[in-house]
Design a protein around this motif. Sequence first.
Motif, mmCIF file in Angstrom:
data_model
loop_
_atom_site.group_PDB
_atom_site.id
_atom_site.type_symbol
_atom_site.label_atom_id
_atom_site.label_comp_id
_atom_site.label_asym_id
_atom_site.label_seq_id
_atom_site.Cartn_x
_atom_site.Cartn_y
_atom_site.Cartn_z
ATOM 1 N N PHE A 172 2.637 6.750 1.429
ATOM 2 C CA PHE A 172 1.355 7.040 0.792
ATOM 3 C C PHE A 172 1.202 6.282 -0.518
ATOM 4 N N ILE A 173 2.199 6.396 -1.395
ATOM 5 C CA ILE A 173 2.054 5.805 -2.738
ATOM 6 C C ILE A 173 2.033 4.280 -2.669
ATOM 7 N N ALA A 174 2.695 3.695 -1.685
ATOM 8 C CA ALA A 174 2.636 2.235 -1.523
ATOM 9 C C ALA A 174 1.193 1.809 -1.218
ATOM 10 N N LYS A 175 0.519 2.522 -0.323
ATOM 11 C CA LYS A 175 -0.886 2.212 0.003
ATOM 12 C C LYS A 175 -1.801 2.505 -1.183
ATOM 13 N N PHE A 176 -1.539 3.607 -1.868
ATOM 14 C CA PHE A 176 -2.350 3.984 -3.020
ATOM 15 C C PHE A 176 -2.242 2.927 -4.112
ATOM 16 N N ARG A 177 -1.029 2.485 -4.386
ATOM 17 C CA ARG A 177 -0.825 1.468 -5.421
ATOM 18 C C ARG A 177 -1.435 0.125 -5.020
ATOM 19 N N ALA A 178 -1.361 -0.218 -3.748
ATOM 20 C CA ALA A 178 -1.990 -1.464 -3.287
ATOM 21 C C ALA A 178 -3.499 -1.406 -3.519
ATOM 22 N N ALA A 179 -4.100 -0.253 -3.245
ATOM 23 C CA ALA A 179 -5.536 -0.085 -3.474
ATOM 24 C C ALA A 179 -5.858 -0.149 -4.969
ATOM 25 N N LEU A 180 -5.012 0.465 -5.806
ATOM 26 C CA LEU A 180 -5.230 0.392 -7.254
ATOM 27 C C LEU A 180 -5.126 -1.042 -7.752
ATOM 28 N N LYS A 181 -4.129 -1.752 -7.258
ATOM 29 C CA LYS A 181 -3.935 -3.142 -7.682
ATOM 30 C C LYS A 181 -5.164 -3.987 -7.342
#
Length: 137
Positions: A40-49
């Motif tokens: 989850f956090i990998a996808k969330f961080r990719a979206a934030l980036k």
Amino acid sequence: MNILVRIVLATILLSPAAPLAHAAKKAAATHAIQTEFDGFIAKFRAALKANDSSTIAGMTKLPFMEDKTYSDAAQFRAKAYPEFFTKKNRACILREKAVYDRDEENNDNYHISCYENIFTFTSTPAGFQFTDVSVND
């Protein structure tokens, strides 16, 4: 003070605080929960980036923080995203380690502290979701 009392006091004061450490021990995430959150956090961080508010809205429990002001994805993107995901906060979430905790309702949560905010991600029947921003006091 006699020598025996001094020895006993010194022993107590200098002994490891094992009982205290045991009492302060926090719950640890299971391997399954940690693995689910890592994805989850990998996808969330990719979206934030990418500064992708649509993807972040899709990973958020709506209405956000049970506030009708943020009742759907469009309202979240228009109001909550710019308020909470400033450039400074996005950079912080990208670099800071998430900390596991289990709340009083027995929910599995991860928190990321960034300046004056704590971002909370909660395991739900739909998987992990972004669920809250609170004041870091």
